[in-house]
Scaffold this motif. Sequence first.
Motif, PDB file in Angstrom:
ATOM      1  N   ALA A 370      36.023 -10.033  19.014  1.00  0.00           N
ATOM      2  CA  ALA A 370      34.832  -9.620  19.766  1.00  0.00           C
ATOM      3  C   ALA A 370      33.577 -10.281  19.197  1.00  0.00           C
ATOM      4  O   ALA A 370      32.693 -10.714  19.950  1.00  0.00           O
ATOM      5  CB  ALA A 370      34.699  -8.105  19.726  1.00  0.00           C
ATOM      6  N   LEU A 371      33.476 -10.375  17.875  1.00  0.00           N
ATOM      7  CA  LEU A 371      32.348 -11.080  17.267  1.00  0.00           C
ATOM      8  C   LEU A 371      32.342 -12.548  17.663  1.00  0.00           C
ATOM      9  O   LEU A 371      31.282 -13.149  17.867  1.00  0.00           O
ATOM     10  CB  LEU A 371      32.411 -10.953  15.739  1.00  0.00           C
ATOM     11  N   ALA A 372      33.539 -13.120  17.775  1.00  0.00           N
ATOM     12  CA  ALA A 372      33.623 -14.524  18.181  1.00  0.00           C
ATOM     13  C   ALA A 372      33.104 -14.710  19.607  1.00  0.00           C
ATOM     14  O   ALA A 372      32.445 -15.716  19.906  1.00  0.00           O
ATOM     15  CB  ALA A 372      35.069 -15.011  18.073  1.00  0.00           C
ATOM     16  N   VAL A 373      33.389 -13.768  20.492  1.00  0.00           N
ATOM     17  CA  VAL A 373      32.851 -13.854  21.856  1.00  0.00           C
ATOM     18  C   VAL A 373      31.326 -13.844  21.818  1.00  0.00           C
ATOM     19  O   VAL A 373      30.659 -14.626  22.502  1.00  0.00           O
ATOM     20  CB  VAL A 373      33.377 -12.692  22.721  1.00  0.00           C
ATOM     21  N   LEU A 374      30.760 -12.963  20.995  1.00  0.00           N
ATOM     22  CA  LEU A 374      29.304 -12.892  20.856  1.00  0.00           C
ATOM     23  C   LEU A 374      28.733 -14.201  20.328  1.00  0.00           C
ATOM     24  O   LEU A 374      27.777 -14.751  20.884  1.00  0.00           O
ATOM     25  CB  LEU A 374      28.930 -11.733  19.932  1.00  0.00           C
ATOM     26  N   SER A 375      29.317 -14.723  19.254  1.00  0.00           N
ATOM     27  CA  SER A 375      28.756 -15.916  18.627  1.00  0.00           C
ATOM     28  C   SER A 375      28.948 -17.169  19.476  1.00  0.00           C
ATOM     29  O   SER A 375      28.035 -17.995  19.596  1.00  0.00           O
ATOM     30  CB  SER A 375      29.364 -16.113  17.227  1.00  0.00           C
ATOM     31  N   VAL A 376      30.119 -17.329  20.098  1.00  0.00           N
ATOM     32  CA  VAL A 376      30.373 -18.517  20.913  1.00  0.00           C
ATOM     33  C   VAL A 376      29.483 -18.531  22.151  1.00  0.00           C
ATOM     34  O   VAL A 376      28.873 -19.553  22.504  1.00  0.00           O
ATOM     35  CB  VAL A 376      31.863 -18.582  21.309  1.00  0.00           C
ATOM     36  N   SER A 377      29.386 -17.392  22.829  1.00  0.00           N
ATOM     37  CA  SER A 377      28.652 -17.349  24.096  1.00  0.00           C
ATOM     38  C   SER A 377      27.139 -17.436  23.919  1.00  0.00           C
ATOM     39  O   SER A 377      26.421 -17.784  24.856  1.00  0.00           O
ATOM     40  CB  SER A 377      29.004 -16.068  24.857  1.00  0.00           C
ATOM     41  N   SER A 378      26.641 -17.136  22.708  1.00  0.00           N
ATOM     42  CA  SER A 378      25.197 -17.170  22.478  1.00  0.00           C
ATOM     43  C   SER A 378      24.746 -18.409  21.720  1.00  0.00           C
ATOM     44  O   SER A 378      23.579 -18.499  21.323  1.00  0.00           O
ATOM     45  CB  SER A 378      24.767 -15.918  21.707  1.00  0.00           C
ATOM     46  N   GLY A 379      25.662 -19.345  21.498  1.00  0.00           N
ATOM     47  CA  GLY A 379      25.291 -20.581  20.821  1.00  0.00           C
ATOM     48  C   GLY A 379      25.081 -20.434  19.332  1.00  0.00           C
ATOM     49  O   GLY A 379      24.385 -21.248  18.714  1.00  0.00           O
ATOM     50  N   MET A 380      25.680 -19.418  18.730  1.00  0.00           N
ATOM     51  CA  MET A 380      25.567 -19.220  17.283  1.00  0.00           C
ATOM     52  C   MET A 380      26.570 -20.098  16.555  1.00  0.00           C
ATOM     53  O   MET A 380      27.556 -20.556  17.135  1.00  0.00           O
ATOM     54  CB  MET A 380      25.823 -17.751  16.918  1.00  0.00           C
ATOM     55  N   ALA A 381      26.344 -20.315  15.276  1.00  0.00           N
ATOM     56  CA  ALA A 381      27.278 -21.061  14.447  1.00  0.00           C
ATOM     57  C   ALA A 381      28.505 -20.205  14.147  1.00  0.00           C
ATOM     58  O   ALA A 381      28.486 -18.972  14.312  1.00  0.00           O
ATOM     59  CB  ALA A 381      26.601 -21.482  13.142  1.00  0.00           C
ATOM     60  N   ALA A 382      29.561 -20.851  13.682  1.00  0.00           N
ATOM     61  CA  ALA A 382      30.800 -20.123  13.394  1.00  0.00           C
ATOM     62  C   ALA A 382      30.604 -19.060  12.318  1.00  0.00           C
ATOM     63  O   ALA A 382      31.293 -18.043  12.299  1.00  0.00           O
ATOM     64  CB  ALA A 382      31.884 -21.106  12.953  1.00  0.00           C
ATOM     65  N   GLU A 383      29.641 -19.261  11.410  1.00  0.00           N
ATOM     66  CA  GLU A 383      29.420 -18.322  10.313  1.00  0.00           C
ATOM     67  C   GLU A 383      28.569 -17.119  10.727  1.00  0.00           C
ATOM     68  O   GLU A 383      28.330 -16.213   9.917  1.00  0.00           O
ATOM     69  CB  GLU A 383      28.728 -19.019   9.141  1.00  0.00           C
ATOM     70  N   ALA A 384      28.117 -17.089  11.969  1.00  0.00           N
ATOM     71  CA  ALA A 384      27.211 -16.022  12.393  1.00  0.00           C
ATOM     72  C   ALA A 384      27.855 -14.642  12.285  1.00  0.00           C
ATOM     73  O   ALA A 384      27.210 -13.669  11.892  1.00  0.00           O
ATOM     74  CB  ALA A 384      26.742 -16.269  13.829  1.00  0.00           C
ATOM     75  N   GLY A 385      29.137 -14.555  12.636  1.00  0.00           N
ATOM     76  CA  GLY A 385      29.811 -13.268  12.558  1.00  0.00           C
ATOM     77  C   GLY A 385      29.827 -12.720  11.142  1.00  0.00           C
ATOM     78  O   GLY A 385      29.668 -11.511  10.923  1.00  0.00           O
ATOM     79  N   GLU A 386      29.999 -13.607  10.172  1.00  0.00           N
ATOM     80  CA  GLU A 386      29.975 -13.181   8.775  1.00  0.00           C
ATOM     81  C   GLU A 386      28.594 -12.664   8.387  1.00  0.00           C
ATOM     82  O   GLU A 386      28.467 -11.680   7.640  1.00  0.00           O
ATOM     83  CB  GLU A 386      30.362 -14.358   7.876  1.00  0.00           C
ATOM     84  N   THR A 387      27.546 -13.290   8.892  1.00  0.00           N
ATOM     85  CA  THR A 387      26.189 -12.829   8.613  1.00  0.00           C
ATOM     86  C   THR A 387      25.952 -11.448   9.210  1.00  0.00           C
ATOM     87  O   THR A 387      25.401 -10.553   8.553  1.00  0.00           O
ATOM     88  CB  THR A 387      25.163 -13.819   9.181  1.00  0.00           C
ATOM     89  N   VAL A 388      26.367 -11.261  10.466  1.00  0.00           N
ATOM     90  CA  VAL A 388      26.235  -9.950  11.113  1.00  0.00           C
ATOM     91  C   VAL A 388      26.981  -8.901  10.305  1.00  0.00           C
ATOM     92  O   VAL A 388      26.467  -7.798  10.048  1.00  0.00           O
ATOM     93  CB  VAL A 388      26.776 -10.006  12.559  1.00  0.00           C
ATOM     94  N   PHE A 389      28.182  -9.229   9.889  1.00  0.00           N
ATOM     95  CA  PHE A 389      29.004  -8.320   9.096  1.00  0.00           C
ATOM     96  C   PHE A 389      28.290  -7.930   7.804  1.00  0.00           C
ATOM     97  O   PHE A 389      28.223  -6.748   7.436  1.00  0.00           O
ATOM     98  CB  PHE A 389      30.324  -9.018   8.770  1.00  0.00           C
ATOM     99  N   ALA A 390      27.761  -8.923   7.095  1.00  0.00           N
ATOM    100  CA  ALA A 390      27.135  -8.668   5.799  1.00  0.00           C
ATOM    101  C   ALA A 390      25.875  -7.820   5.926  1.00  0.00           C
ATOM    102  O   ALA A 390      25.670  -6.870   5.160  1.00  0.00           O
ATOM    103  CB  ALA A 390      26.816  -9.994   5.113  1.00  0.00           C
ATOM    104  N   VAL A 391      25.013  -8.171   6.872  1.00  0.00           N
ATOM    105  CA  VAL A 391      23.777  -7.409   7.061  1.00  0.00           C
ATOM    106  C   VAL A 391      24.111  -5.969   7.440  1.00  0.00           C
ATOM    107  O   VAL A 391      23.554  -5.015   6.890  1.00  0.00           O
ATOM    108  CB  VAL A 391      22.899  -8.072   8.136  1.00  0.00           C
ATOM    109  N   SER A 392      25.025  -5.815   8.383  1.00  0.00           N
ATOM    110  CA  SER A 392      25.395  -4.477   8.833  1.00  0.00           C
ATOM    111  C   SER A 392      26.003  -3.649   7.712  1.00  0.00           C
ATOM    112  O   SER A 392      25.600  -2.510   7.462  1.00  0.00           O
ATOM    113  CB  SER A 392      26.394  -4.587   9.985  1.00  0.00           C
ATOM    114  N   ARG A 393      26.993  -4.218   7.011  1.00  0.00           N
ATOM    115  CA  ARG A 393      27.744  -3.453   6.012  1.00  0.00           C
ATOM    116  C   ARG A 393      26.905  -3.080   4.793  1.00  0.00           C
ATOM    117  O   ARG A 393      27.273  -2.174   4.031  1.00  0.00           O
ATOM    118  CB  ARG A 393      28.989  -4.251   5.610  1.00  0.00           C
ATOM    119  N   THR A 394      25.765  -3.745   4.615  1.00  0.00           N
ATOM    120  CA  THR A 394      24.869  -3.367   3.510  1.00  0.00           C
ATOM    121  C   THR A 394      24.543  -1.874   3.570  1.00  0.00           C
ATOM    122  O   THR A 394      24.529  -1.185   2.541  1.00  0.00           O
ATOM    123  CB  THR A 394      23.579  -4.197   3.564  1.00  0.00           C
ATOM    124  N   ALA A 395      24.284  -1.355   4.765  1.00  0.00           N
ATOM    125  CA  ALA A 395      23.977   0.071   4.903  1.00  0.00           C
ATOM    126  C   ALA A 395      25.170   0.927   4.512  1.00  0.00           C
ATOM    127  O   ALA A 395      25.017   2.001   3.907  1.00  0.00           O
ATOM    128  CB  ALA A 395      23.550   0.382   6.333  1.00  0.00           C
TER     129      ALA A 395
END
Length: 440
Positions: A370-395
């Motif tokens: 699902a993260l890959a669908v978000l990153s691919v369709s919005s023109g994000m880099a392949a590492e974007a999902g990892e960034t989302v994961f890291a920022v989110s999981r900090t909380a």
Amino acid sequence: MTDRAAPDDASGATAPRRLSTRETAERLGVKPETVYAYVSRGQLSSTRAPGGRGSTFDAAEVDALARRTGRREPPPAPGDLVFRTGITLIENDRYYFRGVDATELAREYAYEEVAEWLWSGELRPGVRFTAPDEALAAARGAVDALPAHSSPTDRLRVAVIAAASADPFRFDLSRESVLAGARSLVPTLVGALPPAAGGAVEGARERPEEREVGLARQLWSKLTARPADAPFVTALDGALALLIDHDLAASTLAARVAASAHAHPYAVVSAGLGVLEGPLHGAASGLAHRMLAEVLERGSAVPVVADHLRAGRRVPGLGHRLYKSEDPRAQALFALLARVPQAAGALAAARDVVATTARHTPLPANVDLALAVLSVSSGMAAEAGETVFAVSRTAGWIAHALEEYGERPLRMRPSGQYCGPRPPQPLPAAADDLSRRSAP
């Protein structure tokens, strides 16, 4: 676990290795009942064990099935380390934050609001996190000094250290101080990231008033050069809320070990980030991104899935050891992305991957796909999902740190099972001494 070999036959050849039902289940990472389900579907063959008690399975065939399904991790064994926690419950293919369905929270509330619920069990509608100027300046300066090829996780790790150095109260582990630091750390991490390459603000930083918007909107411009689109930002916000916590994942366990030693919250987050970068944890979404991009390029999932199976690789973004059906985080994020017209192609490609793989074994989508669908369709880099994961999981790591600070310190001290040479051993000789002795 040792493979069993059947006795040699009359010709002297060794018969194929046979595994018991229990050994087969452990090797596949499933329950014994699932092994027999594989047999009934024709994915495994079995032979009645000598004496008629139970069945045996060909080890090579089991290993081939494990490679196809990717389910090679055994389920937790009785006696594994268990912690009491009031944060997240995973049960019956759902997961809950403090007893409330996490997908419903993510659908109704922004990331910051869900974080507050996770930390305190209280909802604060409209809450926004703001980065202090001093911490943000320190984090940006440290991140800007990194080489251009540094990964997003490299930047986040450095930003955490810089933010810690700017907080003289970081060693205060009282609940009020920890939460104050958490509310400033998360937006500091986002603010320290450089704008996405090619964006309208590339090479520049956002204006102070732009830091007052929600965290998802702030993060958007760090992940893609495309203008912020409301449905896309809503999907990103949902992804952040869905990923905040997931019980004792590997990075969360590392964070709790650090908190058990009364490390300050910034060090706790650093411990979590160190584990998250592994390819089997936070970085898994990047593999799914690359696969999905290839499916779109080639027009079908069939050749892409075939290439993975031929190479003995698992198909990324499929299956999860904690869920029998589709990962509820994937379900919720897919539903948000279904409202984004630009995501239609990537969504169809993801469903094609699931359907194609199901011809061999039914493995439902997990949140990485699902993260890959978000990153691919919005023109994000392949590492974007990892960034989302890291920022989110900090909380989530902060929530677990708060729990752990209330426990007996240093309680996580397992004993090693020594398997080296038994003492007493002779005193070792220095390498140069050995060379002199062996010289002619």
